[in-house]
Design a protein around this motif. Structure first.
Motif, PDB file in Angstrom:
ATOM      1  N   THR A   1      14.358 -70.636  49.178  1.00 39.81           N
ATOM      2  CA  THR A   1      13.440 -71.033  47.799  1.00 39.81           C
ATOM      3  C   THR A   1      12.576 -70.254  46.697  1.00 39.81           C
ATOM      4  O   THR A   1      12.257 -69.494  48.188  1.00 39.81           O
ATOM      5  CB  THR A   1      13.279 -71.715  47.729  1.00 39.81           C
ATOM      6  OG1 THR A   1      12.470 -72.237  48.837  1.00 39.81           O
ATOM      7  CG2 THR A   1      14.614 -73.010  48.339  1.00 39.81           C
TER       8      THR A   1
ATOM      9  N   SER B   1       9.667 -71.441  45.800  1.00 39.75           N
ATOM     10  CA  SER B   1       8.715 -72.378  46.920  1.00 39.75           C
ATOM     11  C   SER B   1       8.312 -71.224  47.856  1.00 39.75           C
ATOM     12  O   SER B   1       6.691 -71.008  48.177  1.00 39.75           O
ATOM     13  CB  SER B   1       8.982 -73.744  46.489  1.00 39.75           C
ATOM     14  OG  SER B   1       7.849 -74.097  47.221  1.00 39.75           O
TER      15      SER B   1
ATOM     16  N   ARG C   1       9.334 -68.890  48.746  1.00 38.60           N
ATOM     17  CA  ARG C   1       9.368 -67.268  48.094  1.00 38.60           C
ATOM     18  C   ARG C   1       6.975 -66.706  47.568  1.00 38.60           C
ATOM     19  O   ARG C   1       6.318 -66.386  48.234  1.00 38.60           O
ATOM     20  CB  ARG C   1       9.862 -66.159  47.336  1.00 38.60           C
ATOM     21  CG  ARG C   1      11.179 -65.744  47.796  1.00 38.60           C
ATOM     22  CD  ARG C   1      12.324 -65.291  46.679  1.00 38.60           C
ATOM     23  NE  ARG C   1      12.240 -66.143  45.396  1.00 38.60           N
ATOM     24  CZ  ARG C   1      12.981 -66.329  45.078  1.00 38.60           C
ATOM     25  NH1 ARG C   1      14.230 -66.268  46.258  1.00 38.60           N
ATOM     26  NH2 ARG C   1      12.989 -66.676  43.961  1.00 38.60           N
TER      27      ARG C   1
ATOM     28  N   THR D   1      19.417 -68.285  51.947  1.00 37.39           N
ATOM     29  CA  THR D   1      18.739 -67.575  50.695  1.00 37.39           C
ATOM     30  C   THR D   1      17.365 -68.329  50.682  1.00 37.39           C
ATOM     31  O   THR D   1      17.504 -69.891  50.765  1.00 37.39           O
ATOM     32  CB  THR D   1      19.537 -67.462  49.729  1.00 37.39           C
ATOM     33  OG1 THR D   1      20.990 -67.260  49.375  1.00 37.39           O
ATOM     34  CG2 THR D   1      18.744 -67.225  48.320  1.00 37.39           C
TER      35      THR D   1
END
Length: 312
Positions: free
Chosen positions: A4, A6, A8, A2
């Motif tokens: 994070t 930050s 993204r 996934t």
């Protein structure tokens, strides 16, 4: 895994930057008619951040362009000591881009001709331009694309203003003096800071210039420092300078070849006295003292406003 928050956010910023550069390059191409159907474009690739970005953005635009055109990357190996000659070929092969590496020992010529301590950039630039122009003719290129950006246009304007007493810059599109080459600058609307960020994000194999770029006290360096100081103190000032290059008003300057000041407000068709006639009268005391005529100077509000702006 996934992503994070930050990561993204960084991905979003990267996407936004790339989109902005594509839009600015596309806008410049459209505004100045830089590329047309069937063009064979020589992209001059020095290995610096600007030319890398130029090639990268043009490749992206080519994939969705409204016209068909060809791109060929051309690098001039000037035989500078330590030049990593395998870097660009390996990179361009990995991209699948058509390219040519020209070899010409301009470095030795510059070192031999230019006295120690003198600026080498001018001669180096002329030799490089000659080699690229010759290759363009031999290979049938219709356009030559250079990586000059918005900040380069502004710096050149200041250099011409301060050091050469003329209002001129790097035009986004230029016909060479001999009329044989059309030079285009698709990055004309792009900020250098954006290009630097983009080059870092893309991980381009940057090759620094250790010949001209390492020399201190150049006129261009002085202009660049001044622009950087202005932009820090007043963000957007460089943008204003570049916008002004596209809003020229000859009647508010003093170039008699661009505007007919003699005809302005003319009340008679009689011939106007020339300079000799105006200066043939009795000299003033100050004339006699200094040995030169004293010009009459306007002190209008408009002139005062202009002076206050320049001194601010």
């Amino acid at each position: 895994m996934t992503m994070t928050a930050s990561a993204r956010k960084q991905e979003f910023e990267n996407h936004k930057l790339a989109k902005r550069l594509r839009r600015q390059v596309g806008q410049a191409i459209a505004d100045f008619g830089m590329i047309e159907e069937g063009d064979k474009v020589m992209v001059c690739l020095s290995g610096g951040k600007d030319s890398h970005t130029l090639l990268d953005i043009l490749l992206q635009l080519k994939a969705r362009a409204p016209v068909e055109f060809e791109l060929v990357a051309v690098n001039l190996d000037q035989k500078q000591p330590g030049f990593p000659e395998e870097v660009l070929p390996a990179y361009l092969r990995a991209l699948g881009v058509d390219f040519t590496i020209l070899e010409q020992d301009t470095y030795s010529v510059v070192q031999r001709v230019v006295p120690e301590g003198k600026t080498q950039c001018s001669l180096c630039s002329r030799l490089r331009r000659g080699a690229l122009y010759t290759h363009a003719v031999e290979q049938g290129f219709t356009k030559i694309a250079l990586g000059h950006h918005r900040d380069d246009l502004a710096a050149t304007f200041l250099m011409n203003l301060f050091f050469h007493a003329k209002l001129a810059s790097m035009p986004p599109k230029l016909l060479s003096d001999d009329g044989r080459h059309v030079v285009i600058r698709p990055l004309a609307y792009c900020r250098e800071s954006d290009i630097a960020r983009y080059a870092e994000q893309r991980g381009f194999p940057i090759i620094p210039c250790n010949l001209c770029g390492s020399q201190p006290n150049l006129q261009r360096k002085q202009a660049e420092r001044l622009l950087a100081e202005w932009d820090r103190a007043t963000p957007g000032r460089v943008d204003q300078i570049v916008r002004a290059l596209g809003d020229v008003r000859p009647s508010q300057l003093a170039d008699r070849s661009l505007f007919d000041f003699h005809a302005l407000g003319r009340r008679s068709q009689a011939a106007l006295p020339d300079t000799h006639a105006w200066l043939a009268g009795e000299p003033t005391a100050r004339d006699e003292e200094e040995g030169v005529p004293v010009p009459i100077r306007s002190t209008t509000t408009q002139a005062d406003d202009g002076l206050s702006i320049l001194s601010g």
